[in-house]
Motif scaffolding. Structure first.
Motif, PDB file in Angstrom:
ATOM      1  N   ARG A 108       0.879  -1.170   0.000  1.00 18.91           N
ATOM      2  CA  ARG A 108       0.000   0.000   0.000  1.00 18.91           C
ATOM      3  C   ARG A 108       0.915   1.218   0.000  1.00 18.91           C
ATOM      4  NH1 ARG A 108      -3.131  -1.078   5.436  1.00 18.91           N
ATOM      5  NH2 ARG A 108      -1.072  -1.874   5.997  1.00 18.91           N
ATOM      6  N   ARG A 109       0.952   1.932  -1.097  1.00 20.15           N
ATOM      7  CA  ARG A 109       1.943   3.000  -1.266  1.00 20.15           C
ATOM      8  C   ARG A 109       1.268   4.358  -1.411  1.00 20.15           C
ATOM      9  NH1 ARG A 109       7.166   2.521  -2.389  1.00 20.15           N
ATOM     10  NH2 ARG A 109       6.886   0.326  -2.918  1.00 20.15           N
ATOM     11  N   VAL A 110       1.761   5.328  -0.635  1.00 21.57           N
ATOM     12  CA  VAL A 110       1.274   6.702  -0.697  1.00 21.57           C
ATOM     13  C   VAL A 110       2.483   7.623  -0.849  1.00 21.57           C
ATOM     14  CG1 VAL A 110       0.065   8.557   0.509  1.00 21.57           C
ATOM     15  CG2 VAL A 110      -0.750   6.198   0.724  1.00 21.57           C
ATOM     16  N   GLU A 111       2.388   8.563  -1.754  1.00 20.95           N
ATOM     17  CA  GLU A 111       3.455   9.566  -1.923  1.00 20.95           C
ATOM     18  C   GLU A 111       2.913  10.922  -1.491  1.00 20.95           C
ATOM     19  OE1 GLU A 111       6.333  11.545  -5.353  1.00 20.95           O
ATOM     20  OE2 GLU A 111       4.736  10.138  -5.913  1.00 20.95           O
ATOM     21  N   LEU A 112       3.555  11.505  -0.484  1.00 20.60           N
ATOM     22  CA  LEU A 112       3.207  12.873  -0.087  1.00 20.60           C
ATOM     23  C   LEU A 112       3.976  13.814  -0.995  1.00 20.60           C
ATOM     24  CD1 LEU A 112       1.743  14.797   1.844  1.00 20.60           C
ATOM     25  CD2 LEU A 112       3.743  14.692   3.348  1.00 20.60           C
ATOM     26  N   LEU A 113       3.256  14.468  -1.887  1.00 26.49           N
ATOM     27  CA  LEU A 113       3.902  15.337  -2.871  1.00 26.49           C
ATOM     28  C   LEU A 113       4.399  16.623  -2.223  1.00 26.49           C
ATOM     29  CD1 LEU A 113       1.236  14.871  -5.693  1.00 26.49           C
ATOM     30  CD2 LEU A 113       3.435  13.679  -5.447  1.00 26.49           C
TER      31      LEU A 113
ATOM     32  N   VAL B 206       5.027   5.141   2.887  1.00 28.28           N
ATOM     33  CA  VAL B 206       4.971   6.541   2.463  1.00 28.28           C
ATOM     34  C   VAL B 206       6.299   6.866   1.789  1.00 28.28           C
ATOM     35  CG1 VAL B 206       4.695   8.939   3.186  1.00 28.28           C
ATOM     36  CG2 VAL B 206       3.422   7.132   4.362  1.00 28.28           C
ATOM     37  N   ASP B 207       6.252   7.208   0.518  1.00 26.54           N
ATOM     38  CA  ASP B 207       7.475   7.515  -0.217  1.00 26.54           C
ATOM     39  C   ASP B 207       7.976   8.899   0.163  1.00 26.54           C
ATOM     40  OD1 ASP B 207       7.772   5.158  -1.661  1.00 26.54           O
ATOM     41  OD2 ASP B 207       6.322   5.788  -3.168  1.00 26.54           O
ATOM     42  N   LEU B 208       9.224   8.952   0.626  1.00 26.47           N
ATOM     43  CA  LEU B 208       9.881  10.206   0.982  1.00 26.47           C
ATOM     44  C   LEU B 208      11.187  10.308   0.208  1.00 26.47           C
ATOM     45  CD1 LEU B 208       9.352  10.164   4.858  1.00 26.47           C
ATOM     46  CD2 LEU B 208       8.063  11.456   3.164  1.00 26.47           C
ATOM     47  N   PRO B 209      11.747  11.501   0.086  1.00 21.72           N
ATOM     48  CA  PRO B 209      12.997  11.652  -0.654  1.00 21.72           C
ATOM     49  C   PRO B 209      14.115  10.799  -0.053  1.00 21.72           C
ATOM     50  CG  PRO B 209      11.990  13.796  -0.259  1.00 21.72           C
ATOM     51  CD  PRO B 209      11.202  12.802   0.544  1.00 21.72           C
ATOM     52  N   GLY B 210      14.599   9.835  -0.812  1.00 24.96           N
ATOM     53  CA  GLY B 210      15.729   9.032  -0.378  1.00 24.96           C
ATOM     54  C   GLY B 210      15.370   7.788   0.400  1.00 24.96           C
ATOM     55  N   LYS B 211      14.326   7.834   1.245  1.00 24.61           N
ATOM     56  CA  LYS B 211      14.016   6.701   2.109  1.00 24.61           C
ATOM     57  C   LYS B 211      12.509   6.501   2.212  1.00 24.61           C
ATOM     58  CE  LYS B 211      18.088   6.858   5.133  1.00 24.61           C
ATOM     59  NZ  LYS B 211      18.570   5.500   4.821  1.00 24.61           N
ATOM     60  N   PRO B 212      12.039   5.249   2.170  1.00 23.49           N
ATOM     61  CA  PRO B 212      10.615   5.006   2.391  1.00 23.49           C
ATOM     62  C   PRO B 212      10.301   4.950   3.875  1.00 23.49           C
ATOM     63  CG  PRO B 212      11.730   2.941   1.898  1.00 23.49           C
ATOM     64  CD  PRO B 212      12.772   4.029   1.791  1.00 23.49           C
TER      65      PRO B 212
ATOM     66  N   LEU C 271      11.883   3.938   9.150  1.00 26.25           N
ATOM     67  CA  LEU C 271      12.379   4.801   8.091  1.00 26.25           C
ATOM     68  C   LEU C 271      13.548   4.098   7.428  1.00 26.25           C
ATOM     69  CD1 LEU C 271      12.256   7.547   6.649  1.00 26.25           C
ATOM     70  CD2 LEU C 271      13.883   8.409   8.337  1.00 26.25           C
ATOM     71  N   GLY C 272      13.416   3.801   6.137  1.00 22.94           N
ATOM     72  CA  GLY C 272      14.444   3.068   5.422  1.00 22.94           C
ATOM     73  C   GLY C 272      13.939   1.698   5.004  1.00 22.94           C
ATOM     74  N   GLU C 273      14.729   1.001   4.188  1.00 24.53           N
ATOM     75  CA  GLU C 273      14.349  -0.312   3.696  1.00 24.53           C
ATOM     76  C   GLU C 273      14.357  -1.321   4.843  1.00 24.53           C
ATOM     77  OE1 GLU C 273      13.199  -1.072   0.896  1.00 24.53           O
ATOM     78  OE2 GLU C 273      13.628   0.723  -0.294  1.00 24.53           O
ATOM     79  N   ALA C 274      13.317  -2.136   4.902  1.00 25.60           N
ATOM     80  CA  ALA C 274      13.206  -3.125   5.971  1.00 25.60           C
ATOM     81  C   ALA C 274      14.389  -4.086   5.933  1.00 25.60           C
ATOM     82  CB  ALA C 274      11.896  -3.898   5.829  1.00 25.60           C
ATOM     83  N   GLY C 275      14.952  -4.355   7.108  1.00 22.64           N
ATOM     84  CA  GLY C 275      16.043  -5.311   7.228  1.00 22.64           C
ATOM     85  C   GLY C 275      17.418  -4.758   6.965  1.00 22.64           C
ATOM     86  N   THR C 276      17.531  -3.480   6.571  1.00 20.90           N
ATOM     87  CA  THR C 276      18.850  -2.898   6.314  1.00 20.90           C
ATOM     88  C   THR C 276      19.427  -2.298   7.586  1.00 20.90           C
ATOM     89  OG1 THR C 276      17.867  -0.777   5.687  1.00 20.90           O
ATOM     90  CG2 THR C 276      18.214  -2.390   3.937  1.00 20.90           C
ATOM     91  N   ALA C 277      20.739  -2.159   7.603  1.00 22.89           N
ATOM     92  CA  ALA C 277      21.415  -1.698   8.816  1.00 22.89           C
ATOM     93  C   ALA C 277      21.110  -0.241   9.131  1.00 22.89           C
ATOM     94  CB  ALA C 277      22.931  -1.884   8.657  1.00 22.89           C
ATOM     95  N   ASP C 278      20.800   0.556   8.127  1.00 29.90           N
ATOM     96  CA  ASP C 278      20.574   1.978   8.376  1.00 29.90           C
ATOM     97  C   ASP C 278      19.095   2.316   8.589  1.00 29.90           C
ATOM     98  OD1 ASP C 278      19.778   1.462   5.812  1.00 29.90           O
ATOM     99  OD2 ASP C 278      20.651   3.281   4.949  1.00 29.90           O
TER     100      ASP C 278
END
Length: 327
Positions: free
Chosen positions: A151-156, A174-180, A209-216
């Protein structure tokens, strides 16, 4: 085969539940009955939210009196009574934490094919197909793309308050600049204003904030705030823990109000400009730097000007579409 309830019947039942919640906290048995009713049909969550919005719309967010003296926000003197209140019950079931703003049009729509926007002074409540909701603040825009796996939403641009209901098959992104920004359930606000960094505030639940499962990837829990750095590649700061009072002030726009706590008067004037065509002009540099604290009706810059003038011994005039403050 069980006959499917009509939408009219569901709306009427939801209105009855809202009326019951308005009378006071639910008993444990009533709370369980409401939760079971909401779980029985996905349409019921949207009906509950509509009934809540229509009920709260009648509660006017009136302007402050001319002699109002802004005072700091203070916590309640005593904890709320036991039981399940309207706000708590709605929040638990994924449709609450919302107040019907009286700034402009309050709209309830289904999943859109194109961007949804709000104009100056308008707040719009959007109910999505899964029962999740988005409340768009003034001068905001978003685009919704629901699929089979996400389920994807982009806040313009602008500001939005999200209430996410659980869906084990599809995360809410929620799509944000650089990170979901990913959420399983909860309520949070995202602010994306021109010339300012993206500001995330979590009201209830938690978001990643960020890709699931990534270190950052960073977890933001309830009552935390994170302002994204402007420069790409800059490490994320540690989420800031904030008080429930701070959260309430940041979300006051949902009730047609603006909250300040020690903000400069010129900053307050700029905030009012997001909601009204009536400008607030401050023609004294010292006055512009005075700190302002209080809760004000977003749609009444003239009332704000009168309150400020009475507190700071200033002169207020209204002409040519502007509220002019001088000393």
């Amino acid at each position: 085969m069980t006959e499917r309830e009509s939408s009219r019947y569901i709306d009427a039942t939801a209105a009855d539940w809202i009326a019951r919640l308005d009378r006071g906290p639910l008993t444990n048995e009533e709370a369980q009955a409401l939760e079971a009713w909401l779980a029985g049909d996905p349409r019921r969550r949207g009906a509950m939210l509509r009934a809540d919005a229509l009920s709260l719309l009648s509660e006017s967010a009136g302007a402050l009196a001319p002699q109002f003296e802004p005072t700091p926000f203070a916590p309640p003197a005593a904890p709320p009574p036991p039981g399940v209140s309207r706000r708590r019950m709605l929040a638990w079931t994924g449709v609450g934490g919302l107040a019907a703003a009286s700034l402009g049009v309050l709209a309830i729509t289904t999943q859109p094919a194109a961007a949804i926007t709000t104009g100056l002074g308008e707040v719009r409540l959007v109910t999505l197909d899964d029962g999740s909701t988005v409340m768009l603040n003034t001068q905001s825009g978003m685009r919704v793309r629901y699929g089979d796996t996400v389920r994807r939403v982009e806040l313009l641009y602008g500001e939005a308050y999200f209430t996410v209901v659980p869906d084990q098959r599809r995360p809410f992104v929620v799509d944000l600049p650089g990170k979901p920004l990913r959420a399983a359930r909860g309520t949070f606000r995202v602010r994306k204003l021109e010339g300012k960094p993206v500001d995330i505030l979590v009201d209830q639940g938690g978001v990643w904030l960020g890709e699931a499962g990534t270190a950052d990837a960073v977890l933001l829990r309830a009552n935390t705030r994170l302002v994204l750095p402007d420069a790409a590649g800059t490490p994320l700061p540690v989420p800031e823990t904030i008080s429930t009072d701070h959260v309430s002030r940041a979300l006051a726009w949902r009730e047609g109000k603006i909250a300040f706590e020690g903000d400069r008067l010129d900053q307050a004037a700029a905030e009012f400009a997001r909601y009204s065509r009536t400008r607030i002009e401050i023609r004294d540099p010292a006055l512009a730097g005075e700190p302002v604290t209080g809760l004000f009706a977003a749609s009444d810059p003239a009332g704000f000007g009168r309150a400020v003038a009475s507190v700071f011994d200033a002169k207020v005039e209204q002409r040519d579409g502007a509220v002019i403050l001088t000393r």
